[in-house]
Design a protein around this motif. Structure first.
Motif, PDB file in Angstrom:
ATOM      1  N   TYR A 101      -8.194  31.692  -7.294  1.00 11.77           N
ATOM      2  CA  TYR A 101      -7.822  33.083  -7.031  1.00 11.77           C
ATOM      3  C   TYR A 101      -6.664  33.542  -7.922  1.00 11.77           C
ATOM      4  CZ  TYR A 101     -10.997  32.904  -3.114  1.00 11.77           C
ATOM      5  OH  TYR A 101     -12.120  32.790  -2.344  1.00 11.77           O
ATOM      6  N   PHE A 146       3.431  26.207  -3.081  1.00 11.91           N
ATOM      7  CA  PHE A 146       2.443  26.475  -2.042  1.00 11.91           C
ATOM      8  C   PHE A 146       2.540  25.447  -0.933  1.00 11.91           C
ATOM      9  CE2 PHE A 146       0.358  24.453  -5.697  1.00 11.91           C
ATOM     10  CZ  PHE A 146      -0.030  23.253  -5.140  1.00 11.91           C
ATOM     11  N   LEU A 185      -6.862  28.104  -4.262  1.00 17.39           N
ATOM     12  CA  LEU A 185      -5.683  28.887  -4.615  1.00 17.39           C
ATOM     13  C   LEU A 185      -5.588  29.074  -6.126  1.00 17.39           C
ATOM     14  CD1 LEU A 185      -3.089  30.248  -3.575  1.00 17.39           C
ATOM     15  CD2 LEU A 185      -1.969  28.047  -3.769  1.00 17.39           C
TER      16      LEU A 185
END
Length: 187
Positions: A110, A96, A107
């Motif tokens: 999710y 990421f 992040l």
């Protein structure tokens, strides 16, 4: 090296593996890796797969209970390891571009929700229409290998790849009727 294992399959252990109960037969042998001087123990598990599974541990195995405990520990961690590996590989969690801890945590949250959804679908029966459709869309190379998270994630990705416009065309949003701004003059 493995042919010297005189106790091949002497310990019987019922194990739940890939959705089925199996009678596993365990044995162990002390081995040494060439580059290391420390002894490790190799636990061999027969009866689950076509070839014996080899589980390596640095815990000393002295008894039948130690062999059973080692095998149970490995198999209890199996789904957890599959979860983290899928999270890293399918969703590229380690690749990421955010730097702030708050963004990384968001992040992770999710992705954890996505993995929970995959886990929920994976627990459905094999005759479930949604699960069957997702797995067929995944188009697996090998039918026997069943890493559910990978197949489901790939299948959902394949289904959603047809939606070029997102979901806004699937659902009509209700918009309030147009109201013209009306100004009243105070007299």
């Amino acid at each position: 090296m493995l042919q010297n294992c005189a106790t091949a399959g002497k310990v019987k252990l019922p194990l739940f593996y890939k959705g089925k109960m199996h009678d596993a037969y365990l044995s162990h042998i002390k081995v040494q890796i060439t580059a290391s001087r420390k002894d490790i123990y190799l636990v061999l598990v027969y009866g689950i797969t076509e070839h014996p599974m080899m589980l390596a541990t640095n815990r000393e195995i002295k008894s039948k209970d130690d062999v059973i405990k080692t095998a149970k520990l490995y198999f209890s961690r199996w789904k957890i390891e599959e979860y983290f590996r899928c999270k890293k590989q399918m969703f590229q969690f380690e690749n990421f571009r955010v730097r702030k801890l708050k963004a990384i945590n968001a992040l992770n949250f999710y992705l954890t929700l996505c993995m929970a959804f995959l886990g929920h679908i994976s627990m459905k029966s094999e005759t479930n229409a949604l699960k069957t459709a997702i797995i067929q869309t995944a188009d697996p190379v090998k039918e026997k290998i069943a890493f559910c998270y990978y197949r489901l994630a790939k299948g959902i990705s394949g289904i959603l790849s047809y939606a070029k416009e997102g979901i806004r065309l699937w659902f009509r949003t209700k918009r309030p009727a147009y109201r013209q701004l009306c100004l009243k003059l105070a007299v």
